[in-house]
Scaffold this active site. Structure first.
Site, PDB file in Angstrom:
ATOM      1  N   LEU A  84      71.680  51.703  -2.736  1.00  0.00           N
ATOM      2  CA  LEU A  84      71.685  50.352  -2.173  1.00  0.00           C
ATOM      3  C   LEU A  84      70.561  50.167  -1.165  1.00  0.00           C
ATOM      4  CD1 LEU A  84      75.465  49.553  -1.741  1.00  0.00           C
ATOM      5  CD2 LEU A  84      73.867  48.653  -3.421  1.00  0.00           C
ATOM      6  N   ALA A  85      70.358  51.145  -0.288  1.00  0.00           N
ATOM      7  CA  ALA A  85      69.326  51.000   0.739  1.00  0.00           C
ATOM      8  C   ALA A  85      67.937  51.062   0.109  1.00  0.00           C
ATOM      9  CB  ALA A  85      69.491  52.073   1.802  1.00  0.00           C
TER      10      ALA A  85
ATOM     11  N   ARG B  45      91.809  56.037   8.733  1.00  0.00           N
ATOM     12  CA  ARG B  45      91.539  57.208   7.893  1.00  0.00           C
ATOM     13  C   ARG B  45      91.638  58.531   8.641  1.00  0.00           C
ATOM     14  NH1 ARG B  45      86.250  54.874   4.525  1.00  0.00           N
ATOM     15  NH2 ARG B  45      87.458  53.424   3.272  1.00  0.00           N
TER      16      ARG B  45
ATOM     17  N   ARG C  42      83.478  55.351  10.250  1.00  0.00           N
ATOM     18  CA  ARG C  42      83.072  54.138   9.550  1.00  0.00           C
ATOM     19  C   ARG C  42      84.281  53.403   8.998  1.00  0.00           C
ATOM     20  NH1 ARG C  42      82.518  52.687   4.581  1.00  0.00           N
ATOM     21  NH2 ARG C  42      82.701  54.754   3.651  1.00  0.00           N
TER      22      ARG C  42
ATOM     23  N   GLY D 102      64.667  57.576  -2.833  1.00  0.00           N
ATOM     24  CA  GLY D 102      66.071  57.226  -3.043  1.00  0.00           C
ATOM     25  C   GLY D 102      66.162  55.785  -3.518  1.00  0.00           C
TER      26      GLY D 102
ATOM     27  N   GLU E 154      72.930  55.369   4.507  1.00  0.00           N
ATOM     28  CA  GLU E 154      73.743  56.486   4.999  1.00  0.00           C
ATOM     29  C   GLU E 154      72.870  57.601   5.571  1.00  0.00           C
ATOM     30  OE1 GLU E 154      76.524  58.078   2.117  1.00  0.00           O
ATOM     31  OE2 GLU E 154      77.359  59.527   3.527  1.00  0.00           O
TER      32      GLU E 154
END
Lengths: 253, 640
Positions: free
Chosen positions: B45-46, B332, B437, B42, B427
């Site tokens: 971002l991570a 939310r 979150r 992957g 995630e």
């Protein structure tokens, strides 16, 4: 519910890079004005699978115009008729019952075809690896507010930085040039203090890689700007040329 | 015998834990780092930040993405911003406050030590990104701009227009590109992980499929990092990109990694509603719209008049009515649930009646159209592009959609799963967001894990473990590869009557109806059985066209849907055992008299960590990691 319409499609089919390609004609009887162009292809593919035929391959991912995966030439125009819109956000309400739409892949020597409408854009990654970065390893950064950047410059840098790397500019260019793509990154950094010490090396290396990858030259047709889903201005290319000339004339890294 | 769940939280005061950890870990000599290969799956971002940082340190990194470029990972779609406790606006922010808001926002179902560390490194992230040339928004004086975001009373969100995720991802991608050029990162694009290889109890490799040629490949490493994002696409429709999937994480689960809190999903209230059966994904509209938009439906069920023809006294501004102090700005989960209720009552609007209005008429009258245009122009434009309606003239129609999954593979403080050598970032892990979150914290977590946590904890693992020499000829590679090939072969030879998409859509319906915004024990039991039945049907009746040796999107999707069909059942089981309402998980049996969520701290202050049962996938074992709150007091969230 919205009325359904019949859409005729002429789609480029090609089993692989060396296989012969051809247009195939299909019809989707129940297209809906609210569906996106890619959803139309989804519906067609479900139909083809049910008929025991091979579905049409195309790249797609976020379907909200930001990942840059999708790219189709629709009736001769990269990403289709709607300005500043990637084809994933083009909706069928722009078409009428009975319309025929021609769908082709990006066509450029530097983007070899993989299958049907899918092409290999890895040349873009190689241009980026040639210098599209600031050499700052993790942990080396000063405080974020240590360097002031005028709002005007930051906004300009952001205009260029919003490139999604879709490749439409190459597909639209009569020379299949990657100038807008390369220049957008060069121009982003040209407006920022970060990476300043390596700006000459960057622009030379990126431009040379772009040429080595088989992209053509820019001859100011501006077709790239016209199809760019993010509306990136060709002023980036002028900036890149200036940066490049300065770098070459200076002779040093 | 199951390993004991040890979160490995360092000793000391909350404020000192991360420093204590860093002071005590083993280090890898610079000359030795190049002897180790790390597999990073992957490149969002991570994964992007981890791959770049580890390569800078000297490790050999092999990075894998299913997309055609690392730059296309779904992190790119994040709009709003990234939090940090810089306190540049001088409005009272501190690391403690960012920690506190995040842990409260998560409804007290996350680990104090992890969240505190996240807040601590948040400032370094901003510094790093600015140094990379990320063009964050600025003030005229040249300093960085901040804005406010849900769940906080300070302005701590940094942003780059509505494209913050894109700019941060391109920063990480650029850092990776630099290491690709140096030969420290070997990039494998269009490459999908199909299985994890475990040798002598350690994660040592992966099996991948080249998505262009269909070739099955073996990759050996000293550690494996899964940075593969969330599993929202189990609902079929979500705001996730089409290729987002659980396969890498699920294959690791099947090899022994525990799955934490799978039922915790976030449903975002402001998305563009479904318009028909062909709908392939949902588009999020930034929640900032609720600052100036008023949410309403007609008072009368089945009222089919146009919104502008419905007089004021026949409208129900249900959020303002039920939550007078927060009004349209409730969190939310609360906004989403209430929208569902009014639609269930038959008061939904639009062709499908699965939508509520978000009306800007009052704000336009009060502030002028130009102000609204300045604030939301790009969002209004996007809405019009998709729906063909002009929100300056008619109210927007919105409906909730699945957006983010807080659950994920269980990890300890070091981001290590229950399989030694398997680390999970971003995630894909369950760690920092608890039951819910907050906005602008996903980007923060992904980059914190990759830039500032994993370089330390991975080094500690490498230096402190005896990692034996191995090769891709090992039996474990042989077995994993042959299983992966077997699955592909099976998918292609069923030649049934239904398409992959049809099965996926059916699964999505079961999940949305029973494991969605509002859950009941009965509904969850139905879901458990229906999903199992659908799974059986899938393996008998799916039709996957094409060949294994070419680009074949349907084949890719078939494998992913097969895994979603197993995950969905686990999510329903997890939701069933959690007999409380907390965060995004609302159980109808557990609500107050006026319909608000009732958390049960006495019995459910724990992380559920599920262990796969190789003998019977329908009988996983649940382990509990108790959550200790030593620094914050557990309070009830109230927005009345």
């Amino acid at each position: 519910m919205a009325h359904s319409m019949r859409i005729n499609l002429k789609i480029w089919r090609q089993a692989g890079p060396d296989a012969p390609g051809r247009f195939e004609t299909y019809a989707v009887e129940e297209a809906n004005p609210h569906m996106s162009f890619l959803e139309l292809l989804d519906v067609l593919n479900e139909q083809l699978i049910k008929e025991g035929k091979e579905p049409v391959e195309f790249d797609h991912d976020c379907r909200e115009g930001i990942c840059g995966s999708c790219g189709l030439v629709v009736n001769g125009v990269a990403h289709g008729p709607q300005k500043r819109t990637a084809v994933c956000q083009l909706h069928m309400r722009h078409y009428g019952d009975g319309d025929t739409i021609v769908v082709e892949p990006w066509r450029a020597t530097a983007f070899p075809l993989i299958r049907d409408l899918v092409v290999d854009r890895s040349a873009f990654d190689r241009i980026m690896a040639a210098g599209g970065y600031v050499s700052v390893s993790t942990g080396n950064a000063p405080d974020a507010n240590a360097v002031l950047i005028s709002k005007v410059d930051a906004e300009l840098a952001m205009d260029y930085a919003s490139c999604i790397g879709c490749g439409a500019s190459v597909a639209a260019c009569p020379n299949a040039s990657a100038s807008l793509f390369t220049a957008a990154k060069v121009a982003q950094f040209a407006h920022l203090p970060q990476g300043h010490p390596e700006r000459r090396r960057r622009v030379r290396s990126m431009v040379e890689t772009m040429e080595a990858e088989g992209f053509g030259d820019c001859s100011n047709h501006a077709e790239c700007e016209a199809v760019c889903p993010k509306g990136i201005s060709i002023s980036a290319i002028a900036t890149m040329r200036r940066e490049y000339m300065k770098a070459v004339l200076s002779g040093s890294d | 015998m199951a390993p004991v769940l040890d979160a490995k939280i360092p000793a000391g005061r909350l404020q000192d834990k991360w420093d204590n950890y860093k002071n005590s870990i083993k280090l890898v000599n610079p000359a030795n780092k190049r002897k180790h290969t790390i597999l990073v799956v992957g490149t969002g971002l991570a994964g992007g930040s981890a791959a770049a940082t580890l390569a800078e340190l000297g490790y050999n990194v092999k990075a894998f993405t299913i997309l055609d470029s690392a730059r296309r990972a779904h992190s790119i779609a994040a709009q709003g911003g990234i939090n940090a406790a810089k306190n540049y606006p001088n409005d009272g922010d501190t690391i403690w406050r960012l920690f506190y808001d995040t842990i409260k926002g998560g409804d007290y179902r996350s680990r104090e030590a992890n969240v505190y560390r996240l807040a601590q490194v948040s400032n370094n992230i901003i510094d790093q990104c600015v140094a990379q040339g990320v063009p964050f928004a600025r003030e005229y004086g040249g300093l960085l701009a901040n804005r406010s975001f849900g769940g906080a009373q300070v302005e701590r969100t940094f942003y780059a227009r509505g494209q913050t995720g894109q700019q941060l991802l391109l920063g990480a991608y650029a850092a990776m590109s630099r290491q690709v050029a140096k030969g420290k990162i070997q990039m494998h694009t269009r490459s999908e992980m199909l299985d994890l290889v475990v040798i002598d109890g350690r994660a040592r490799g992966i099996i991948t499929r080249n998505l262009v040629t269909g070739e099955i490949e073996r990759h050996l490493g000293d550690a494996v990092l899964l940075c593969t994002g969330g599993y929202g696409n189990v609902y079929y429709l979500s705001t996730n990109a089409k290729n987002c999937n659980v396969t890498a994480a699920w294959r690791a689960y099947r090899r022994g990694a525990y799955f934490g809190n799978p039922c915790f999903t976030q449903i975002h209230p402001t998305c563009i509603p479904v318009s028909g059966e062909y709908q392939s994904k949902l588009t999020l509209m930034s929640e900032s719209l609720r600052n100036d938009g008023r949410v309403w439906v007609p008072k009368q069920p089945g009222d089919s008049r146009r919104p502008t023809e419905i007089p004021e006294e026949e409208r129900d501004y249900f959020l303002e009515r039920r939550y007078p102090s927060f009004g349209n700005l409730v969190p939310r989960d609360v906004a989403s649930r209430n929208s569902k209720y009014v639609c269930d009552e038959g008061r939904g609007v639009g062709e499908t009646q699965l939508a509520v209005y978000l009306d800007f008429a009052d704000s336009i009258q009060r502030l002028g159209r130009n102000v609204i245009e300045e604030r939301y122009g790009n969002l209004f434009e996007m809405y019009e592009r998709i729906t063909g309606e002009n929100p300056y003239q008619v109210p927007m129609r919105i409906y909730p959609a699945v957006h983010y999954t807080m659950g994920g593979l269980w990890v300890d403080y070091e981001l290590q799963s229950t399989i030694p050598g398997l680390f999970v970032l971003g995630e894909a892990n369950f760690s920092d967001h608890g039951g819910n979150r907050l906005g602008a914290s996903a980007l923060m977590q992904g980059l914190a894990d990759g830039y500032f946590v994993i370089p330390y904890s991975l080094g500690h693992y490498i230096a402190g473990s005896r990692i034996e020499a191995a090769s891709t000829a090992h039996d474990a590679f042989e077995a994993a590869e042959s299983e992966a090939r077997g699955r592909i072969q099976k998918l292609l030879t069923i030649k049934g009557n239904r398409t992959v998409t049809e099965f996926h859509r059916d699964l999505g319906r079961i999940m949305w109806d029973n494991v969605g915004m509002s859950r009941t024990a009965d509904g969850l039991r139905i879901a458990v059985d229906e999903i199992a039945a659908l799974r059986d049907q899938f393996w008998q009746d799916v039709f996957v066209p094409g060949e294994p040796t070419t680009y074949n999107k349907n084949l890719e999707f078939a494998g992913r849907v097969a895994d979603f069909l197993e995950l969905g059942e686990l999510m329903a089981r997890d939701a069933l055992i959690r007999e409380e309402s907390c965060g995004g998980h609302f159980r109808e049996e557990f609500q107050s008299e006026d319909g608000e969520a009732l958390r049960n701290d006495k019995d459910f202050t724990f992380v559920s960590a599920w262990q796969h049962n190789p003998d019977d996938i329908r009988k996983p074992t649940m382990h509990k990691e108790p959550l200790a709150f030593e620094n914050v007091e557990l309070t009830t969230r109230s927005y009345k």
